[in-house]
Design a protein around this motif. Structure first.
Motif, PDB file in Angstrom:
ATOM      1  N   TYR A   7       0.851  -1.190   0.000  1.00 20.64           N
ATOM      2  CA  TYR A   7       0.000   0.000   0.000  1.00 20.64           C
ATOM      3  C   TYR A   7       0.884   1.237   0.000  1.00 20.64           C
ATOM      4  O   TYR A   7       1.844   1.317   0.762  1.00 20.64           O
ATOM      5  CB  TYR A   7      -0.882   0.019   1.252  1.00 20.64           C
ATOM      6  CG  TYR A   7      -1.656  -1.256   1.464  1.00 20.64           C
ATOM      7  CD1 TYR A   7      -2.781  -1.548   0.705  1.00 20.64           C
ATOM      8  CD2 TYR A   7      -1.249  -2.182   2.419  1.00 20.64           C
ATOM      9  CE1 TYR A   7      -3.483  -2.724   0.906  1.00 20.64           C
ATOM     10  CE2 TYR A   7      -1.946  -3.353   2.636  1.00 20.64           C
ATOM     11  CZ  TYR A   7      -3.068  -3.622   1.865  1.00 20.64           C
ATOM     12  OH  TYR A   7      -3.757  -4.791   2.065  1.00 20.64           O
ATOM     13  N   ALA A   9       1.129   5.741  -0.270  1.00 21.33           N
ATOM     14  CA  ALA A   9       0.532   7.075  -0.068  1.00 21.33           C
ATOM     15  C   ALA A   9      -0.656   6.997   0.895  1.00 21.33           C
ATOM     16  O   ALA A   9      -0.548   6.399   1.949  1.00 21.33           O
ATOM     17  CB  ALA A   9       0.165   7.695  -1.403  1.00 21.33           C
ATOM     18  N   TRP A  10      -1.790   7.598   0.538  1.00 20.65           N
ATOM     19  CA  TRP A  10      -2.921   7.660   1.459  1.00 20.65           C
ATOM     20  C   TRP A  10      -3.540   6.294   1.715  1.00 20.65           C
ATOM     21  O   TRP A  10      -4.180   6.082   2.744  1.00 20.65           O
ATOM     22  CB  TRP A  10      -3.965   8.677   1.005  1.00 20.65           C
ATOM     23  CG  TRP A  10      -4.493   8.494  -0.378  1.00 20.65           C
ATOM     24  CD1 TRP A  10      -4.071   9.150  -1.499  1.00 20.65           C
ATOM     25  CD2 TRP A  10      -5.527   7.621  -0.793  1.00 20.65           C
ATOM     26  NE1 TRP A  10      -4.792   8.706  -2.586  1.00 20.65           N
ATOM     27  CE2 TRP A  10      -5.697   7.775  -2.183  1.00 20.65           C
ATOM     28  CE3 TRP A  10      -6.339   6.699  -0.135  1.00 20.65           C
ATOM     29  CZ2 TRP A  10      -6.630   7.059  -2.927  1.00 20.65           C
ATOM     30  CZ3 TRP A  10      -7.278   5.976  -0.872  1.00 20.65           C
ATOM     31  CH2 TRP A  10      -7.409   6.173  -2.248  1.00 20.65           C
ATOM     32  N   LEU A  11      -3.359   5.341   0.818  1.00 14.25           N
ATOM     33  CA  LEU A  11      -3.841   3.986   1.097  1.00 14.25           C
ATOM     34  C   LEU A  11      -3.088   3.394   2.291  1.00 14.25           C
ATOM     35  O   LEU A  11      -3.673   2.767   3.174  1.00 14.25           O
ATOM     36  CB  LEU A  11      -3.675   3.097  -0.138  1.00 14.25           C
ATOM     37  CG  LEU A  11      -4.642   3.414  -1.279  1.00 14.25           C
ATOM     38  CD1 LEU A  11      -4.039   3.062  -2.612  1.00 14.25           C
ATOM     39  CD2 LEU A  11      -5.943   2.696  -1.056  1.00 14.25           C
ATOM     40  N   ARG A  12      -1.799   3.622   2.326  1.00 13.34           N
ATOM     41  CA  ARG A  12      -0.970   3.170   3.454  1.00 13.34           C
ATOM     42  C   ARG A  12      -1.434   3.843   4.740  1.00 13.34           C
ATOM     43  O   ARG A  12      -1.531   3.203   5.785  1.00 13.34           O
ATOM     44  CB  ARG A  12       0.492   3.496   3.195  1.00 13.34           C
ATOM     45  CG  ARG A  12       1.400   3.136   4.365  1.00 13.34           C
ATOM     46  CD  ARG A  12       2.801   3.584   4.173  1.00 13.34           C
ATOM     47  NE  ARG A  12       3.380   2.978   2.992  1.00 13.34           N
ATOM     48  CZ  ARG A  12       4.609   3.181   2.566  1.00 13.34           C
ATOM     49  NH1 ARG A  12       5.412   3.986   3.234  1.00 13.34           N
ATOM     50  NH2 ARG A  12       5.052   2.609   1.480  1.00 13.34           N
ATOM     51  N   GLU A  13      -1.718   5.138   4.672  1.00 10.58           N
ATOM     52  CA  GLU A  13      -2.158   5.871   5.853  1.00 10.58           C
ATOM     53  C   GLU A  13      -3.493   5.353   6.373  1.00 10.58           C
ATOM     54  O   GLU A  13      -3.671   5.189   7.581  1.00 10.58           O
ATOM     55  CB  GLU A  13      -2.269   7.358   5.541  1.00 10.58           C
ATOM     56  CG  GLU A  13      -0.923   8.016   5.286  1.00 10.58           C
ATOM     57  CD  GLU A  13      -1.049   9.441   4.774  1.00 10.58           C
ATOM     58  OE1 GLU A  13      -2.159  10.012   4.844  1.00 10.58           O
ATOM     59  OE2 GLU A  13      -0.044   9.979   4.300  1.00 10.58           O
ATOM     60  N   ARG A  14      -4.435   5.092   5.474  1.00  8.21           N
ATOM     61  CA  ARG A  14      -5.760   4.628   5.890  1.00  8.21           C
ATOM     62  C   ARG A  14      -5.724   3.206   6.441  1.00  8.21           C
ATOM     63  O   ARG A  14      -6.396   2.899   7.414  1.00  8.21           O
ATOM     64  CB  ARG A  14      -6.750   4.710   4.732  1.00  8.21           C
ATOM     65  CG  ARG A  14      -7.115   6.125   4.387  1.00  8.21           C
ATOM     66  CD  ARG A  14      -8.114   6.202   3.285  1.00  8.21           C
ATOM     67  NE  ARG A  14      -8.363   7.601   2.952  1.00  8.21           N
ATOM     68  CZ  ARG A  14      -9.105   7.997   1.937  1.00  8.21           C
ATOM     69  NH1 ARG A  14      -9.679   7.111   1.152  1.00  8.21           N
ATOM     70  NH2 ARG A  14      -9.264   9.265   1.704  1.00  8.21           N
ATOM     71  N   ARG A  42     -11.147  -0.007   8.114  1.00  7.70           N
ATOM     72  CA  ARG A  42     -10.049   0.768   7.506  1.00  7.70           C
ATOM     73  C   ARG A  42      -9.797   0.335   6.066  1.00  7.70           C
ATOM     74  O   ARG A  42      -9.458   1.147   5.217  1.00  7.70           O
ATOM     75  CB  ARG A  42      -8.785   0.679   8.348  1.00  7.70           C
ATOM     76  CG  ARG A  42      -8.257  -0.727   8.531  1.00  7.70           C
ATOM     77  CD  ARG A  42      -7.132  -0.782   9.544  1.00  7.70           C
ATOM     78  NE  ARG A  42      -6.783  -2.149   9.828  1.00  7.70           N
ATOM     79  CZ  ARG A  42      -5.547  -2.601   9.882  1.00  7.70           C
ATOM     80  NH1 ARG A  42      -4.533  -1.767   9.692  1.00  7.70           N
ATOM     81  NH2 ARG A  42      -5.319  -3.854  10.153  1.00  7.70           N
ATOM     82  N   ALA A  46     -10.333   2.629   2.701  1.00 10.36           N
ATOM     83  CA  ALA A  46      -9.248   2.786   1.727  1.00 10.36           C
ATOM     84  C   ALA A  46      -9.707   2.453   0.314  1.00 10.36           C
ATOM     85  O   ALA A  46      -9.269   3.086  -0.652  1.00 10.36           O
ATOM     86  CB  ALA A  46      -8.064   1.916   2.118  1.00 10.36           C
ATOM     87  N   PRO A  78      -2.352   5.608  -5.328  1.00  9.84           N
ATOM     88  CA  PRO A  78      -3.206   6.592  -5.988  1.00  9.84           C
ATOM     89  C   PRO A  78      -2.669   6.908  -7.380  1.00  9.84           C
ATOM     90  O   PRO A  78      -1.528   6.550  -7.706  1.00  9.84           O
ATOM     91  CB  PRO A  78      -3.095   7.821  -5.073  1.00  9.84           C
ATOM     92  CG  PRO A  78      -1.830   7.646  -4.332  1.00  9.84           C
ATOM     93  CD  PRO A  78      -1.563   6.176  -4.247  1.00  9.84           C
TER      94      PRO A  78
END
Length: 83
Positions: A7, A9-14, A42, A46, A78
């Motif tokens: 994962y 960017a924001w996928l990793r964060e979510r 989560r 995502a 993303p």
């Protein structure tokens, strides 16, 4: 089959993980996403907007209907932007 899922960017964060090894019976990327969505909220968050998600199977960009039966790695990220 055992599969590494990455994962970015924001996928990793979510999701809260950069990478995980999972057991799956999914035959396509789309089926894998469906499995992941059911794990926890989560993951559902995502993958709530698939228009904002790109995927690579074994480091090759592909569509969500791409097969993963012989894959070793699936990466979600993303859309890429230039600058």
């Amino acid at each position: 089959m055992t599969l590494d899922v990455l994962y970015f960017a924001w996928l990793r964060e979510r999701i809260g993980l950069p990478k995980e090894r999972i057991e799956t019976h999914a035959q396509t990327v789309s089926a894998l996403i469906d499995e992941l969505r059911t794990r926890e909220d989560r993951y559902a968050l995502a993958f709530s907007d698939l228009d904002a998600v790109r995927v690579a199977v074994d480091q090759e960009l592909c569509d969500l209907d791409a097969p993963i039966t012989n894959a070793r790695e699936v990466a979600f990220f993303p859309p890429m932007t230039g600058g």
